[in-house]
Design a protein around this motif. Structure first.
Motif, mmCIF file in Angstrom:
data_model
loop_
_atom_site.group_PDB
_atom_site.id
_atom_site.type_symbol
_atom_site.label_atom_id
_atom_site.label_comp_id
_atom_site.label_asym_id
_atom_site.label_seq_id
_atom_site.Cartn_x
_atom_site.Cartn_y
_atom_site.Cartn_z
ATOM 1 N N ARG A 101 -8.383 -13.158 2.010
ATOM 2 C CA ARG A 101 -7.826 -12.631 0.750
ATOM 3 C C ARG A 101 -8.879 -11.960 -0.125
ATOM 4 N N LYS A 102 -9.960 -12.657 -0.392
ATOM 5 C CA LYS A 102 -10.992 -12.085 -1.272
ATOM 6 C C LYS A 102 -11.689 -10.912 -0.598
ATOM 7 N N ASN A 103 -11.933 -11.029 0.697
ATOM 8 C CA ASN A 103 -12.579 -9.941 1.429
ATOM 9 C C ASN A 103 -11.742 -8.671 1.382
ATOM 10 N N VAL A 104 -10.439 -8.822 1.603
ATOM 11 C CA VAL A 104 -9.544 -7.658 1.625
ATOM 12 C C VAL A 104 -9.476 -7.017 0.242
ATOM 13 N N SER A 105 -9.376 -7.837 -0.800
ATOM 14 C CA SER A 105 -9.264 -7.269 -2.146
ATOM 15 C C SER A 105 -10.528 -6.509 -2.531
ATOM 16 N N THR A 106 -11.707 -7.044 -2.224
ATOM 17 C CA THR A 106 -12.938 -6.323 -2.546
ATOM 18 C C THR A 106 -13.068 -5.059 -1.702
ATOM 19 N N PHE A 107 -12.639 -5.119 -0.437
ATOM 20 C CA PHE A 107 -12.697 -3.949 0.432
ATOM 21 C C PHE A 107 -11.809 -2.826 -0.100
ATOM 22 N N LEU A 141 0.849 -1.189 0.000
ATOM 23 C CA LEU A 141 0.000 0.000 0.000
ATOM 24 C C LEU A 141 0.885 1.239 0.000
ATOM 25 N N LYS A 142 0.364 2.331 -0.511
ATOM 26 C CA LYS A 142 1.149 3.564 -0.568
ATOM 27 C C LYS A 142 1.411 4.082 0.835
ATOM 28 N N LYS A 143 2.511 4.785 0.967
ATOM 29 C CA LYS A 143 2.936 5.296 2.277
ATOM 30 C C LYS A 143 2.005 6.382 2.804
ATOM 31 N N GLU A 144 1.281 7.048 1.904
ATOM 32 C CA GLU A 144 0.442 8.170 2.330
ATOM 33 C C GLU A 144 -0.808 7.724 3.081
ATOM 34 N N PHE A 145 -1.165 6.440 2.985
ATOM 35 C CA PHE A 145 -2.338 5.942 3.696
ATOM 36 C C PHE A 145 -2.005 5.670 5.156
ATOM 37 N N SER A 146 -2.995 5.835 6.009
ATOM 38 C CA SER A 146 -2.836 5.508 7.413
ATOM 39 C C SER A 146 -3.146 4.026 7.590
ATOM 40 N N TYR A 147 -2.125 3.247 7.843
ATOM 41 C CA TYR A 147 -2.281 1.804 7.954
ATOM 42 C C TYR A 147 -3.173 1.440 9.133
ATOM 43 N N ASN A 148 -3.062 2.193 10.219
ATOM 44 C CA ASN A 148 -3.865 1.864 11.402
ATOM 45 C C ASN A 148 -5.353 2.093 11.153
ATOM 46 N N LYS A 149 -5.703 3.110 10.387
ATOM 47 C CA LYS A 149 -7.116 3.346 10.084
ATOM 48 C C LYS A 149 -7.664 2.278 9.152
ATOM 49 N N ILE A 150 -6.867 1.876 8.159
ATOM 50 C CA ILE A 150 -7.290 0.797 7.260
ATOM 51 C C ILE A 150 -7.461 -0.487 8.044
ATOM 52 N N LEU A 151 -6.515 -0.767 8.947
ATOM 53 C CA LEU A 151 -6.594 -1.976 9.765
ATOM 54 C C LEU A 151 -7.838 -1.958 10.644
ATOM 55 N N ALA A 174 -13.314 0.730 -1.330
ATOM 56 C CA ALA A 174 -12.933 1.925 -0.586
ATOM 57 C C ALA A 174 -12.164 2.915 -1.458
ATOM 58 N N GLY A 175 -11.761 2.490 -2.646
ATOM 59 C CA GLY A 175 -11.030 3.379 -3.546
ATOM 60 C C GLY A 175 -9.570 3.519 -3.192
ATOM 61 N N ILE A 176 -9.050 2.610 -2.412
ATOM 62 C CA ILE A 176 -7.647 2.679 -2.005
ATOM 63 C C ILE A 176 -6.731 2.243 -3.144
ATOM 64 N N VAL A 177 -7.162 1.222 -3.877
ATOM 65 C CA VAL A 177 -6.352 0.694 -4.971
ATOM 66 C C VAL A 177 -7.295 0.184 -6.067
ATOM 67 N N LYS A 178 -6.799 0.185 -7.318
ATOM 68 C CA LYS A 178 -7.596 -0.331 -8.438
ATOM 69 C C LYS A 178 -7.500 -1.852 -8.478
ATOM 70 N N LYS A 179 -8.505 -2.458 -9.082
ATOM 71 C CA LYS A 179 -8.560 -3.922 -9.128
ATOM 72 C C LYS A 179 -7.388 -4.502 -9.921
ATOM 73 N N GLU A 180 -6.918 -3.781 -10.934
ATOM 74 C CA GLU A 180 -5.811 -4.292 -11.759
ATOM 75 C C GLU A 180 -4.501 -4.335 -10.980
ATOM 76 N N ASN A 181 -4.400 -3.560 -9.917
ATOM 77 C CA ASN A 181 -3.142 -3.468 -9.164
ATOM 78 C C ASN A 181 -3.105 -4.383 -7.950
ATOM 79 N N ILE A 182 -4.045 -5.307 -7.824
ATOM 80 C CA ILE A 182 -4.056 -6.243 -6.694
ATOM 81 C C ILE A 182 -3.613 -7.611 -7.181
ATOM 82 N N LYS A 183 -2.639 -8.178 -6.500
ATOM 83 C CA LYS A 183 -2.192 -9.542 -6.779
ATOM 84 C C LYS A 183 -2.542 -10.400 -5.571
ATOM 85 N N ILE A 184 -3.319 -11.463 -5.793
ATOM 86 C CA ILE A 184 -3.695 -12.373 -4.722
ATOM 87 C C ILE A 184 -2.845 -13.626 -4.857
#
Length: 113
Positions: free
Chosen positions: A90-96, A50-60, A100-110
């Motif tokens: 895995r699937k839950n996190v990718s759909t979330f 994930l990009k550094k600009e996101f707050s990891y604790n809030k996403i968590l 949420a608009g954090i990342v595009k579907k093409e940029n997720i590797k499961i």
């Protein structure tokens, strides 16, 4: 003895075409969602990239509330900050992440079984 036309093969780079097209190497940032097997039926889901600009604790916090599981943010020397969740999410996190608009579907590797 007869004369042969000997052709010495030159060094061939199979990735030369793909490197020429991707002039900016590493411009496409992937978010990797992996599963790690613990003991028995227990498993961990890790999210990295994930990009550094996101707050990891809030996403968590949102992930934990959404999927009713526990988790933590781990600082890794090579990978940076990694989110760990209990269970196979895995699937839950990718759909979330997509919803949420954090990342595009093409940029997720499961990864995983």
């Amino acid at each position: 003895m007869s004369e042969f036309d000997v052709q010495v093969p030159t060094a061939y780079d199979p990735f030369a075409e793909s490197n020429a097209e991707d002039s900016g190497a590493g411009t496409k940032e992937y978010v990797h969602v992996r599963i790690q097997q613990r003991n028995g039926r227990k498993s961990l889901t890790t999210v990295q990239g994930l990009k550094k600009e996101f707050s990891y604790n809030k996403i968590l916090k949102d992930l934990k509330k959404e999927f009713c599981c526990n988790g933590t943010v781990v600082q890794d020397p090579e990978l940076g900050q990694v989110i760990q969740l209990q269970g196979d999410q895995r699937k839950n996190v990718s759909t979330f992440l997509v919803q949420a608009g954090i990342v595009k579907k093409e940029n997720i590797k499961i990864h995983g079984f």
